[in-house]
Write an enzyme that holds these catalytic residues in place. Structure first.
Site, PDB file in Angstrom:
ATOM      1  N   SER A 111     -10.577 -39.452   6.719  1.00 40.32           N
ATOM      2  CA  SER A 111      -9.464 -38.517   6.528  1.00 40.32           C
ATOM      3  C   SER A 111      -8.308 -39.115   5.745  1.00 40.32           C
ATOM      4  O   SER A 111      -8.478 -39.563   4.620  1.00 40.32           O
ATOM      5  CB  SER A 111      -9.017 -38.014   7.902  1.00 40.32           C
ATOM      6  N   HIS A 112      -7.137 -39.165   6.378  1.00 40.86           N
ATOM      7  CA  HIS A 112      -5.924 -39.604   5.701  1.00 40.86           C
ATOM      8  C   HIS A 112      -5.782 -41.125   5.725  1.00 40.86           C
ATOM      9  O   HIS A 112      -4.811 -41.651   5.190  1.00 40.86           O
ATOM     10  CB  HIS A 112      -4.724 -38.977   6.402  1.00 40.86           C
ATOM     11  N   ASP A 275      -5.016 -34.128   1.949  1.00 38.79           N
ATOM     12  CA  ASP A 275      -5.306 -35.511   2.346  1.00 38.79           C
ATOM     13  C   ASP A 275      -6.658 -35.996   1.824  1.00 38.79           C
ATOM     14  O   ASP A 275      -7.291 -35.320   1.007  1.00 38.79           O
ATOM     15  CB  ASP A 275      -5.250 -35.640   3.867  1.00 38.79           C
ATOM     16  N   ASP A 277      -9.757 -36.072   2.850  1.00 33.14           N
ATOM     17  CA  ASP A 277     -10.941 -35.204   2.909  1.00 33.14           C
ATOM     18  C   ASP A 277     -10.617 -33.726   2.764  1.00 33.14           C
ATOM     19  O   ASP A 277     -11.489 -32.880   2.977  1.00 33.14           O
ATOM     20  CB  ASP A 277     -11.726 -35.463   4.202  1.00 33.14           C
ATOM     21  N   ASP A 279      -8.679 -31.571   4.420  1.00 28.43           N
ATOM     22  CA  ASP A 279      -8.459 -30.601   5.502  1.00 28.43           C
ATOM     23  C   ASP A 279      -6.993 -30.469   5.899  1.00 28.43           C
ATOM     24  O   ASP A 279      -6.616 -29.518   6.566  1.00 28.43           O
ATOM     25  CB  ASP A 279      -9.363 -30.876   6.718  1.00 28.43           C
ATOM     26  N   ARG A 280      -6.167 -31.438   5.505  1.00 32.31           N
ATOM     27  CA  ARG A 280      -4.742 -31.340   5.846  1.00 32.31           C
ATOM     28  C   ARG A 280      -3.950 -30.745   4.692  1.00 32.31           C
ATOM     29  O   ARG A 280      -4.404 -30.792   3.546  1.00 32.31           O
ATOM     30  CB  ARG A 280      -4.174 -32.716   6.152  1.00 32.31           C
ATOM     31  N   LYS A 374     -10.107 -27.352   9.743  1.00 28.57           N
ATOM     32  CA  LYS A 374      -8.842 -27.025   9.111  1.00 28.57           C
ATOM     33  C   LYS A 374      -9.040 -27.151   7.611  1.00 28.57           C
ATOM     34  O   LYS A 374      -9.959 -27.825   7.152  1.00 28.57           O
ATOM     35  CB  LYS A 374      -7.734 -27.926   9.628  1.00 28.57           C
TER      36      LYS A 374
HETATM   37  C1  G16 Z   1      -7.869 -35.331  13.191  1.00 30.13           C
HETATM   38  C2  G16 Z   1      -8.214 -34.141  14.032  1.00 30.13           C
HETATM   39  C3  G16 Z   1      -6.989 -33.335  14.315  1.00 30.13           C
HETATM   40  C4  G16 Z   1      -5.915 -34.199  14.934  1.00 30.13           C
HETATM   41  C5  G16 Z   1      -5.632 -35.379  14.033  1.00 30.13           C
HETATM   42  C6  G16 Z   1      -4.690 -36.365  14.665  1.00 30.13           C
HETATM   43  O1  G16 Z   1      -7.462 -34.904  11.925  1.00 30.13           O
HETATM   44  O2  G16 Z   1      -9.171 -33.320  13.411  1.00 30.13           O
HETATM   45  O3  G16 Z   1      -7.353 -32.304  15.176  1.00 30.13           O
HETATM   46  O4  G16 Z   1      -4.755 -33.463  15.138  1.00 30.13           O
HETATM   47  O5  G16 Z   1      -6.826 -36.074  13.786  1.00 30.13           O
HETATM   48  O6  G16 Z   1      -5.293 -36.875  15.812  1.00 30.13           O
HETATM   49  P1  G16 Z   1      -4.662 -38.092  16.575  1.00 30.13           P
HETATM   50  O7  G16 Z   1      -3.274 -37.659  16.951  1.00 30.13           O
HETATM   51  O8  G16 Z   1      -5.568 -38.318  17.750  1.00 30.13           O
HETATM   52  O9  G16 Z   1      -4.609 -39.259  15.621  1.00 30.13           O
HETATM   53  P2  G16 Z   1      -7.989 -35.622  10.617  1.00 30.13           P
HETATM   54  O10 G16 Z   1      -7.290 -34.931   9.483  1.00 30.13           O
HETATM   55  O11 G16 Z   1      -7.588 -37.071  10.773  1.00 30.13           O
HETATM   56  O12 G16 Z   1      -9.461 -35.439  10.641  1.00 30.13           O
END
Ligand code: G16
Length: 541
Positions: A111-112, A275, A277, A279-280, A374
């Site tokens: 992800s990010h 971000d 991937d 999704d953000r 998302k």
């Molecule tokens: C993932 C999850 C999200 C979550 C985020 C932060 O996002 O899919 O639902 O809100 O992590 O999670 P945490 O607070 O546990 O770090 P992504 O964009 O990283 O896949």
């Protein structure tokens, strides 16, 4: 087919969103293979199933994809669909799983988190609805990683991932598909592209920062080619294995150039970023940052202006730490509001059951029932659709929204890379003190309630406990404490701060000022500095 003997490897427990570790961990012998084999051993799939594989293009993506294809061939899959160049944004992968009736997919992303040989990698399994595997599945995967004795593959060369077409790997048919086409077609169905094109022709301008991550090709195709925004609207549009050395995290720290543009004299009308991937999303108007929690509320309040949502919403779901702004919209619309634990996987049952249409999280995620992830570009396009129809600026839309619903001032303070023991001690001590907090005052704020958030899924009855510590104050302000489930280095403490200002109150305040007493209270309640030695958060979003 060959079976390779192996042993369980400690620590392969999926977190908030799949298994995320350093590349160096993933590159150890058997590491990725053990995890992928356990997925294939555990998940439900029919005979001759189709598997989708795609990733965000980060370093190590291609290596794992080639191995996953050889393993899928040895594990009875009939067909693999893989994005060209190994690329599929997370929402595009969700769409491909749904559109082609796949039994699931491997989404390769951290992800990010940053990418590169010394940075992060991740593997997540999505189920047949296109969404992240629920906890029952991730727990079964984890249990299996503790027992695994062998993994299976066929002996085969790497396939050509860069050319669209079909290849046989043993008995497996591998189709390399266009990464963008199906997703772009879906977006055209959901939104009024004619209205947006007309607004662009009438002078609407924007800047989109793809952060050298996966959305570059999607954003160029949709924003520049199909909607007519000027060439160069998409910045940093070429996906790079190391994201150009940056964190592909769309926030004020890592997307600061976009912020500078949007708060500068020559700002375009609309600014957005996505971000690693895809999704953000980050939404910035001319001179105004829209918090993800507010964006969710404003999108929900205006969604009927887009064709896909013209018939109204069935419900709105948000994660617990997300501000309650969306709840006020749900109330006004006369539809249910749901509060789930952090993690997109918790929205899947509500979306599948037709109980919610739009979902969102404070962590810059917003989406709808069009896929089960998302979706960063979806949020950008819904904003554009709303701007095109309302013919107002982002600031005007935000001000009118707050004037109608009141304003939830909101910020998240992250303390990253803490020693795990210190973070655990903070959480343990705070948990033990919850019962004694009600009635106590901190910085003039009196605690009304304090608890550890637990959730019972209204669809399948599954229970998830210990999903964050909540301290609720008289008057509606709130602090939530949680440890992140997505970090790869030590522990990250997240402190979520929220103050509600009702209609008629000070709706044009400066967020840090409005939250100052909560920030002081957070340290007094949780002993952040005492436990961690930190006096400032690493990142404020
Ligand atoms: C993932 C999850 C999200 C979550 C985020 C932060 O996002 O899919 O639902 O809100 O992590 O999670 P945490 O607070 O546990 O770090 P992504 O964009 O990283 O896949």
């Amino acid at each position: 087919m060959v079976a390779r003997p192996t042993q369980p490897i400690a620590g392969q427990k999926p977190g908030t969103s799949g298994l995320r570790k350093k590349v160096k961990v993933f590159a150890q012998p058997n590491y990725a293979e053990n995890f992928i084999q356990t997925v294939f051993d555990v998940v439900e799939r029919p005979e001759n199933a189709t598997l989708v594989i795609g990733g965000d293009g980060r370093y190590h993506n291609r290596t794992v994809i080639q191995q996953a294809i050889r393993m899928a061939a040895a594990n009875g899959y009939a067909r693999v669909l893989v994005g060209q160049g190994g690329i599929l944004s997370t929402p595009a992968a969700s769409n491909v799983i749904r559109q082609y009736g796949a039994s699931g997919g491997l989404v390769l992303s951290a992800s990010h988190n940053p990418g590169g040989p010394d940075e992060d990698f991740g593997i997540k399994y999505n189920i047949a609805n296109g969404g992240p595997a629920p906890e029952s599945v991730t727990e079964a995967i984890y249990q299996r990683t503790c027992e695994i004795t062998e993994w299976r593959m066929v002996e085969a060369d790497d396939i050509d991932l860069d050319t669209i077409g079909t290849t046989q790997v043993g008995g497996l048919t591998v189709e390399v598909i266009d990464s963008v086409a199906d997703y772009a077609a879906l977006m055209e169905k959901l939104f009024d592209f004619d209205a947006i094109r007309a607004a662009v022709a009438g002078g609407l301008t924007m800047s989109f920062d793809a952060m050298h991550a996966v959305t570059g090709p999607y954003a160029r195709e949709i924003l520049e080619k199909r909607l007519g925004f000027a060439e160069g609207t998409v910045k940093n549009g070429v996906p790079l294995e190391d994201f150009g050395g940056h964190h592909p995290d769309p926030n004020a720290v890592h997307a600061h150039e976009l912020f500078e543009t949007m708060f500068g004299v020559a700002a375009p009308d609309f600014g957005a970023a996505s971000d690693g991937d895809g999704d953000r999303n980050l939404i910035v108007g001319k001179g105004i940052f829209v918090t993800p929690s507010d964006s969710l509320a404003m999108l929900a309040a205006n969604a009927h202006l887009a064709p896909a949502y013209a018939g109204g919403l069935k419900g709105i779901a948000r994660s617990m730490p997300t501000s309650a702004a969306a709840d006020r919209v749900a109330e006004a619309l006369g539809i249910p509001a749901y509060e789930t634990p952090t993690g997109w996987k918790f929205f899947g049952t509500l979306l599948d059951a037709g109980m919610a249409t739009i979902c969102g999280e404070e962590s810059a995620g917003t989406g709808s029932d069009h896929v089960r992830e998302k979706d960063g570009l979806w949020a950008v396009l819904l904003w554009l659709n709303i701007l095109a129809v309302r013919k107002q600026s982002v600031a005007q839309i935000a001000e009118e929204h707050w004037a109608k619903f009141g304003r939830n001032y909101y910020a998240r303070h992250d303390y990253e890379a803490l020693p795990t023991e210190a973070a655990n001690a903070l959480v343990a001590e705070l948990t033990a003190s919850l019962a004694s907090l009600p009635g106590q005052s901190f910085s003039g704020l009196t605690v009304a309630e304090a608890d550890s958030f637990g959730y019972t899924d209204p669809v399948d009855g599954s229970v998830s406990l210990n999903q964050g510590l909540r301290v609720l104050f008289e008057g509606g302000s709130r602090i939530v404490f949680r440890l992140s489930g997505t970090g790869t280095e030590g522990a990250t403490l997240r402190v979520y701060l929220e103050r509600y200002e009702p209609v008629g109150g000070d709706l044009a305040g400066h967020t840090p000022d409005k939250l100052a007493d909560l920030i002081t209270a957070a340290d007094a309640i949780a002993g952040i500095t005492r436990h961690t030695g930190r006096t400032e958060p690493t990142v404020i979003t």
